[in-house]
Design a protein around this motif. Structure first.
Motif, PDB file in Angstrom:
ATOM      1  N   PHE A  20       0.827  -1.205   0.000  1.00 15.01           N
ATOM      2  CA  PHE A  20       0.000   0.000   0.000  1.00 15.01           C
ATOM      3  C   PHE A  20       0.860   1.252   0.000  1.00 15.01           C
ATOM      4  CE2 PHE A  20      -1.771  -3.488   2.389  1.00 15.01           C
ATOM      5  CZ  PHE A  20      -2.922  -3.743   1.655  1.00 15.01           C
ATOM      6  N   THR A  21       0.378   2.276  -0.687  1.00 18.29           N
ATOM      7  CA  THR A  21       1.025   3.582  -0.709  1.00 18.29           C
ATOM      8  C   THR A  21      -0.059   4.630  -0.536  1.00 18.29           C
ATOM      9  OG1 THR A  21       2.770   2.788  -2.175  1.00 18.29           O
ATOM     10  CG2 THR A  21       2.471   5.174  -2.044  1.00 18.29           C
ATOM     11  N   ALA A  22       0.225   5.633   0.291  1.00 14.91           N
ATOM     12  CA  ALA A  22      -0.742   6.697   0.537  1.00 14.91           C
ATOM     13  C   ALA A  22      -0.019   8.025   0.692  1.00 14.91           C
ATOM     14  CB  ALA A  22      -1.563   6.389   1.779  1.00 14.91           C
ATOM     15  N   GLU A  23      -0.767   9.090   0.578  1.00 13.55           N
ATOM     16  CA  GLU A  23      -0.202  10.428   0.667  1.00 13.55           C
ATOM     17  C   GLU A  23       0.210  10.792   2.091  1.00 13.55           C
ATOM     18  OE1 GLU A  23      -1.669  14.934  -0.305  1.00 13.55           O
ATOM     19  OE2 GLU A  23      -2.333  13.326  -1.631  1.00 13.55           O
ATOM     20  N   THR A  24      -0.539  10.266   3.072  1.00 13.14           N
ATOM     21  CA  THR A  24      -0.211  10.569   4.470  1.00 13.14           C
ATOM     22  C   THR A  24      -0.051   9.267   5.250  1.00 13.14           C
ATOM     23  OG1 THR A  24      -2.497  10.592   5.265  1.00 13.14           O
ATOM     24  CG2 THR A  24      -1.612  12.682   4.378  1.00 13.14           C
ATOM     25  N   GLU A  25       0.662   9.337   6.353  1.00 15.19           N
ATOM     26  CA  GLU A  25       0.839   8.162   7.197  1.00 15.19           C
ATOM     27  C   GLU A  25      -0.491   7.747   7.831  1.00 15.19           C
ATOM     28  OE1 GLU A  25       3.828   6.427  10.640  1.00 15.19           O
ATOM     29  OE2 GLU A  25       4.154   8.451   9.865  1.00 15.19           O
ATOM     30  N   THR A  26      -1.331   8.714   8.151  1.00 20.12           N
ATOM     31  CA  THR A  26      -2.645   8.414   8.724  1.00 20.12           C
ATOM     32  C   THR A  26      -3.491   7.604   7.744  1.00 20.12           C
ATOM     33  OG1 THR A  26      -2.581  10.412  10.072  1.00 20.12           O
ATOM     34  CG2 THR A  26      -4.749   9.447   9.670  1.00 20.12           C
ATOM     35  N   GLU A  27      -3.498   8.014   6.492  1.00 22.64           N
ATOM     36  CA  GLU A  27      -4.247   7.273   5.473  1.00 22.64           C
ATOM     37  C   GLU A  27      -3.668   5.873   5.293  1.00 22.64           C
ATOM     38  OE1 GLU A  27      -5.341   7.411   0.717  1.00 22.64           O
ATOM     39  OE2 GLU A  27      -4.215   9.081   1.583  1.00 22.64           O
ATOM     40  N   LEU A  28      -2.352   5.758   5.297  1.00 19.22           N
ATOM     41  CA  LEU A  28      -1.704   4.457   5.146  1.00 19.22           C
ATOM     42  C   LEU A  28      -2.106   3.512   6.270  1.00 19.22           C
ATOM     43  CD1 LEU A  28       0.232   2.643   3.574  1.00 19.22           C
ATOM     44  CD2 LEU A  28       2.084   3.575   4.987  1.00 19.22           C
ATOM     45  N   TRP A  29      -2.135   4.015   7.505  1.00 21.97           N
ATOM     46  CA  TRP A  29      -2.547   3.172   8.634  1.00 21.97           C
ATOM     47  C   TRP A  29      -3.953   2.615   8.426  1.00 21.97           C
ATOM     48  CZ3 TRP A  29      -0.302   0.715  12.508  1.00 21.97           C
ATOM     49  CH2 TRP A  29       0.996   1.073  12.868  1.00 21.97           C
ATOM     50  N   LYS A  30      -4.853   3.404   7.843  1.00 21.21           N
ATOM     51  CA  LYS A  30      -6.206   2.913   7.582  1.00 21.21           C
ATOM     52  C   LYS A  30      -6.180   1.746   6.608  1.00 21.21           C
ATOM     53  CE  LYS A  30      -8.465   7.237   8.709  1.00 21.21           C
ATOM     54  NZ  LYS A  30      -9.302   8.336   8.255  1.00 21.21           N
ATOM     55  N   HIS A  31      -5.345   1.844   5.566  1.00 16.38           N
ATOM     56  CA  HIS A  31      -5.199   0.747   4.604  1.00 16.38           C
ATOM     57  C   HIS A  31      -4.610  -0.490   5.275  1.00 16.38           C
ATOM     58  CE1 HIS A  31      -6.273   2.910   0.947  1.00 16.38           C
ATOM     59  NE2 HIS A  31      -5.525   3.925   1.355  1.00 16.38           N
ATOM     60  N   ILE A  32      -3.591  -0.296   6.097  1.00 15.67           N
ATOM     61  CA  ILE A  32      -2.941  -1.415   6.789  1.00 15.67           C
ATOM     62  C   ILE A  32      -3.946  -2.121   7.696  1.00 15.67           C
ATOM     63  CG2 ILE A  32      -1.194  -2.027   8.509  1.00 15.67           C
ATOM     64  CD1 ILE A  32       0.488   0.355   7.348  1.00 15.67           C
ATOM     65  N   GLU A  33      -4.691  -1.363   8.468  1.00 14.04           N
ATOM     66  CA  GLU A  33      -5.649  -1.955   9.401  1.00 14.04           C
ATOM     67  C   GLU A  33      -6.779  -2.675   8.660  1.00 14.04           C
ATOM     68  OE1 GLU A  33      -6.636   1.348  11.927  1.00 14.04           O
ATOM     69  OE2 GLU A  33      -4.836   1.053  13.150  1.00 14.04           O
ATOM     70  N   LEU A  34      -7.267  -2.092   7.575  1.00 15.15           N
ATOM     71  CA  LEU A  34      -8.316  -2.746   6.797  1.00 15.15           C
ATOM     72  C   LEU A  34      -7.783  -4.039   6.186  1.00 15.15           C
ATOM     73  CD1 LEU A  34     -11.172  -2.743   5.623  1.00 15.15           C
ATOM     74  CD2 LEU A  34     -10.279  -1.381   3.716  1.00 15.15           C
ATOM     75  N   HIS A  35      -6.586  -3.997   5.650  1.00  6.67           N
ATOM     76  CA  HIS A  35      -5.962  -5.186   5.074  1.00  6.67           C
ATOM     77  C   HIS A  35      -5.815  -6.287   6.127  1.00  6.67           C
ATOM     78  CE1 HIS A  35      -3.217  -7.746   2.827  1.00  6.67           C
ATOM     79  NE2 HIS A  35      -2.382  -7.683   3.846  1.00  6.67           N
ATOM     80  N   ALA A  36      -5.350  -5.925   7.302  1.00  7.60           N
ATOM     81  CA  ALA A  36      -5.183  -6.910   8.374  1.00  7.60           C
ATOM     82  C   ALA A  36      -6.511  -7.564   8.732  1.00  7.60           C
ATOM     83  CB  ALA A  36      -4.571  -6.251   9.607  1.00  7.60           C
ATOM     84  N   ALA A  37      -7.566  -6.771   8.773  1.00  9.21           N
ATOM     85  CA  ALA A  37      -8.883  -7.301   9.128  1.00  9.21           C
ATOM     86  C   ALA A  37      -9.439  -8.216   8.043  1.00  9.21           C
ATOM     87  CB  ALA A  37      -9.854  -6.148   9.393  1.00  9.21           C
ATOM     88  N   VAL A  38      -9.342  -7.796   6.787  1.00  8.55           N
ATOM     89  CA  VAL A  38      -9.938  -8.547   5.691  1.00  8.55           C
ATOM     90  C   VAL A  38      -9.071  -9.741   5.278  1.00  8.55           C
ATOM     91  CG1 VAL A  38     -10.663  -8.402   3.274  1.00  8.55           C
ATOM     92  CG2 VAL A  38     -11.214  -6.551   4.848  1.00  8.55           C
ATOM     93  N   ALA A  39      -7.791  -9.510   5.077  1.00 10.73           N
ATOM     94  CA  ALA A  39      -6.919 -10.564   4.548  1.00 10.73           C
ATOM     95  C   ALA A  39      -6.410 -11.532   5.606  1.00 10.73           C
ATOM     96  CB  ALA A  39      -5.732  -9.929   3.818  1.00 10.73           C
TER      97      ALA A  39
END
Length: 62
Positions: A20-39
């Motif tokens: 994942f790549t995002a413009e802000t670290e806050t946005e990236l954390w949301k992607h990481i957490e969603l990925h952890a939950a789903v995958a």
């Protein structure tokens, strides 16, 4: 500045292709957490401070 994370860089997740790549670290954390939950069927709310620190070490700023 962009922030990126590759799941396979986390110990024990070497087979995971999530990246994942995002413009802000806050946005990236949301992607990481969603990925952890789903995958990985993890609940990020239950991650220990040590788990979060390990993830933070893997985040790359560019």
């Amino acid at each position: 500045m962009a922030y990126s994370y590759r799941c396979k860089d986390y110990p024990g997740m070497e087979a995971c292709p999530g990246s994942f790549t995002a413009e802000t670290e806050t946005e990236l954390w949301k992607h990481i957490e969603l990925h952890a939950a789903v995958a990985h069927q993890e609940n990020p709310e239950q991650w220990s401070p040590e788990d979060r620190q390990q993830v933070k070490k893997i985040i790359q700023a560019s």
